[in-house]
Design a protein around this motif. Structure first.
Motif, PDB file in Angstrom:
ATOM      1  N   ASP A 111      -5.504  -2.684  -5.601  1.00  0.00           N
ATOM      2  CA  ASP A 111      -5.277  -1.275  -5.274  1.00  0.00           C
ATOM      3  C   ASP A 111      -6.238  -0.370  -6.036  1.00  0.00           C
ATOM      4  O   ASP A 111      -6.758   0.606  -5.488  1.00  0.00           O
ATOM      5  CB  ASP A 111      -3.836  -0.892  -5.592  1.00  0.00           C
ATOM      6  CG  ASP A 111      -3.520   0.543  -5.204  1.00  0.00           C
ATOM      7  OD1 ASP A 111      -3.424   0.819  -3.990  1.00  0.00           O
ATOM      8  OD2 ASP A 111      -3.392   1.391  -6.110  1.00  0.00           O
TER       9      ASP A 111
ATOM     10  N   LEU B  78     -13.554   6.948  -3.826  1.00  0.00           N
ATOM     11  CA  LEU B  78     -13.165   7.821  -2.731  1.00  0.00           C
ATOM     12  C   LEU B  78     -13.866   7.389  -1.461  1.00  0.00           C
ATOM     13  O   LEU B  78     -14.992   6.898  -1.495  1.00  0.00           O
ATOM     14  CB  LEU B  78     -13.526   9.279  -3.044  1.00  0.00           C
ATOM     15  CG  LEU B  78     -12.838   9.894  -4.269  1.00  0.00           C
ATOM     16  CD1 LEU B  78     -13.386  11.292  -4.510  1.00  0.00           C
ATOM     17  CD2 LEU B  78     -11.337   9.940  -4.078  1.00  0.00           C
TER      18      LEU B  78
ATOM     19  N   GLU C 120      -9.797   5.374  -1.668  1.00  0.00           N
ATOM     20  CA  GLU C 120      -8.693   6.107  -1.049  1.00  0.00           C
ATOM     21  C   GLU C 120      -8.911   6.119   0.463  1.00  0.00           C
ATOM     22  O   GLU C 120      -9.991   6.408   0.943  1.00  0.00           O
ATOM     23  CB  GLU C 120      -8.651   7.544  -1.578  1.00  0.00           C
ATOM     24  CG  GLU C 120      -7.429   8.321  -1.135  1.00  0.00           C
ATOM     25  CD  GLU C 120      -6.139   7.700  -1.662  1.00  0.00           C
ATOM     26  OE1 GLU C 120      -5.298   7.352  -0.819  1.00  0.00           O
ATOM     27  OE2 GLU C 120      -5.989   7.558  -2.884  1.00  0.00           O
TER      28      GLU C 120
ATOM     29  N   ARG D 240     -10.501   3.737  -9.119  1.00  0.00           N
ATOM     30  CA  ARG D 240     -10.419   4.103  -7.712  1.00  0.00           C
ATOM     31  C   ARG D 240     -11.636   4.888  -7.254  1.00  0.00           C
ATOM     32  O   ARG D 240     -12.086   5.821  -7.899  1.00  0.00           O
ATOM     33  CB  ARG D 240      -9.164   4.938  -7.438  1.00  0.00           C
ATOM     34  CG  ARG D 240      -9.069   5.341  -5.973  1.00  0.00           C
ATOM     35  CD  ARG D 240      -7.720   5.902  -5.597  1.00  0.00           C
ATOM     36  NE  ARG D 240      -6.633   5.110  -6.112  1.00  0.00           N
ATOM     37  CZ  ARG D 240      -6.280   3.929  -5.645  1.00  0.00           C
ATOM     38  NH1 ARG D 240      -6.952   3.392  -4.644  1.00  0.00           N
ATOM     39  NH2 ARG D 240      -5.286   3.273  -6.170  1.00  0.00           N
TER      40      ARG D 240
ATOM     41  N   ARG E 182       0.997   4.018  -3.091  1.00  0.00           N
ATOM     42  CA  ARG E 182       0.761   5.418  -2.728  1.00  0.00           C
ATOM     43  C   ARG E 182       1.901   6.302  -3.237  1.00  0.00           C
ATOM     44  O   ARG E 182       1.670   7.391  -3.765  1.00  0.00           O
ATOM     45  CB  ARG E 182       0.623   5.541  -1.212  1.00  0.00           C
ATOM     46  CG  ARG E 182       0.233   6.934  -0.736  1.00  0.00           C
ATOM     47  CD  ARG E 182       0.037   6.956   0.773  1.00  0.00           C
ATOM     48  NE  ARG E 182      -0.309   8.285   1.240  1.00  0.00           N
ATOM     49  CZ  ARG E 182      -1.532   8.790   1.241  1.00  0.00           C
ATOM     50  NH1 ARG E 182      -2.544   8.066   0.790  1.00  0.00           N
ATOM     51  NH2 ARG E 182      -1.771  10.011   1.682  1.00  0.00           N
TER      52      ARG E 182
ATOM     53  N   SER F  59       0.836  -1.209   0.000  1.00  0.00           N
ATOM     54  CA  SER F  59       0.000   0.000   0.000  1.00  0.00           C
ATOM     55  C   SER F  59       0.868   1.255   0.000  1.00  0.00           C
ATOM     56  O   SER F  59       0.533   2.250  -0.652  1.00  0.00           O
ATOM     57  CB  SER F  59      -0.940  -0.010   1.207  1.00  0.00           C
ATOM     58  OG  SER F  59      -0.229   0.104   2.421  1.00  0.00           O
TER      59      SER F  59
ATOM     60  N   ARG G  51      -6.579   1.625   1.183  1.00  0.00           N
ATOM     61  CA  ARG G  51      -5.682   0.890   0.292  1.00  0.00           C
ATOM     62  C   ARG G  51      -4.889  -0.170   1.049  1.00  0.00           C
ATOM     63  O   ARG G  51      -4.650  -1.268   0.532  1.00  0.00           O
ATOM     64  CB  ARG G  51      -4.763   1.869  -0.431  1.00  0.00           C
ATOM     65  CG  ARG G  51      -5.538   2.807  -1.337  1.00  0.00           C
ATOM     66  CD  ARG G  51      -4.726   3.979  -1.826  1.00  0.00           C
ATOM     67  NE  ARG G  51      -3.893   3.618  -2.963  1.00  0.00           N
ATOM     68  CZ  ARG G  51      -3.189   4.510  -3.661  1.00  0.00           C
ATOM     69  NH1 ARG G  51      -3.224   5.790  -3.340  1.00  0.00           N
ATOM     70  NH2 ARG G  51      -2.448   4.121  -4.677  1.00  0.00           N
TER      71      ARG G  51
END
Length: 388
Positions: free
Chosen positions: A312, A384, A317, A382, A118, A114, A320
């Motif tokens: 991922d 949120l 967000e 991804r 990131r 993770s 992760r």
């Protein structure tokens, strides 16, 4: 950790430790006189703990936003336990120490993954360039440990696990960041949304069956080679060759990734599991055994890179680390537990050939499930936290 060079060094030493205990821990316990059933149970402890520990620790790290502190604490504690393990000779103390070792060690790679994704931000395909250093560490120690164990014995060689894990602790300490405030807050509904994602559920189910099929190989491959009259040095070379094929994929992944969709790569990787185990059923010749090891390029290299990237991408967000922990717990934990335990109990009555045949069938089911279940599914994107 917020720098790729520290993450690369951490992967190197983490997998260097695996290069010692994966091929040689079971033979060490066999040397202590533990029968096959106990070997199966002992080998089931690590994936058994991995069935919950990575998810628990990573979820806790996301909730508290103390990922770095948890990462450092777990690294050093697992190193201390690794010092004790080779000096225990009775099955109960060994089991208890190995349980503690697994509880603190199994969350480390999900946390590192993770952090890596990131740091890489919008370039997840570059993850392979960092992760490949773990494979390099594994290769060097798998070969070196094989030759060293042949010379100095299994007991002395087992201390290499602690040495490599201590090196991880040093790297994590030097490379630690100060980014707690940058992690968004998460809530229960965010965890529930992650767990309800059908695409993630299909990936986890198929990956779990693939890893379940690894049970006979993980526990008994080195012992199987010794039964064929081959040396521990040959075993080390065989393990290292598998890792070398994985390394080649990681070196080329930034180019390979764009040649096909994630679904295609994962389907090919899942299917390669079935092919690998079915080819292993009749294999006795050393050259054939080594050639089969090259399928590890797909059964781990392609499989792992495509899977963790998809995990991922599917994670909101702020979750992760949790998503990586869930993947590790279900795939490498629960499935590894079942695969290792079943292999331990079935090895004596069935033998390696029948175990390989069964593993091939299990892997084929996983391949079919993923291929059929993901047709028409939306690509990973991804989300949120909180849906905002």
């Amino acid at each position: 950790m917020t720098k790729t060079r520290f993450l690369a060094a951490y992967y190197f030493w983490y997998f260097a430790a695996i290069g010692v205990f994966e091929p040689y821990l079971t033979p060490f316990w066999q040397h202590l006189g533990f029968p096959p059933a106990q070997l199966g149970l002992l080998n089931a402890i690590y994936p058994g703990v991995a069935a919950f520990a990575p998810f628990v620790w990573t979820a806790y790290s996301d909730l508290t936003r103390r990922r770095e502190a948890i990462f450092l604490f777990n690294t050093w504690l697992s190193a201390g336990i690794a010092l004790v393990l080779p000096n225990l000779t009775s099955v109960v103390p060994v089991a208890l120490a190995f349980f503690a070792f697994a509880a603190f060690r199994t969350p480390l790679i999900p946390l590192a993954n993770s952090m890596a994704f990131r740091v890489l931000a919008g370039s997840p395909h570059r993850f392979a360039a960092i992760r490949l250093w773990g494979t390099i560490g594994y290769i060097l120690t798998a070969v070196g440990a094989g030759m060293l164990v042949d010379r100095i014995g299994l007991w002395a060689g087992m201390h290499g696990i602690a040495v490599a894990t201590m090196a991880c602790g040093v790297v994590a300490w030097i490379g630690q960041g100060r980014d707690r405030a940058s992690f968004p807050k998460v809530h229960l509904r965010d965890f529930l949304e992650l767990l309800r994602d059908r695409r993630l559920a299909l990936l986890l189910a198929a990956a779990s069956l693939a890893r379940l099929s690894f049970g006979p190989y993980t526990i008994f491959f080195t012992i199987h080679l010794e039964g064929l009259g081959l040396s521990r040095t040959f075993a080390g070379v065989a393990w290292a060759l598998a890792a070398s094929s994985e390394l080649l994929v990681m070196v080329l992944w930034s180019r390979l990734r764009g040649l096909a969709s994630a679904r295609t790569w994962l389907t090919l990787a899942l299917g390669a599991h079935a092919l690998r185990w079915l080819l292993s059923v009749p294999a006795r010749d050393p050259v054939a055994l080594l050639l089969i090891q090259t399928t590890h390029a797909f059964t781990f290299g392609v499989f792992y890179l495509a899977a963790v990237e998809q995990v991922d991408a599917l994670a909101p967000e702020g979750l992760r680390a949790t998503a990586q922990g869930l993947f590790a717990s279900v795939t490498f934990g629960l499935s590894g537990l079942l695969g290792n335990a079943l292999s331990g109990f079935l090895y004596a009555p069935l033998g390696m050939a029948w175990l390989y045949a069964g593993a091939g069938c299990v892997a084929a089911v996983g391949t079919t499930l993923y291929w059929a279940g993901t047709r028409g599914a939306a690509p990973a994107k991804r989300a949120l936290v909180g849906g905002s």
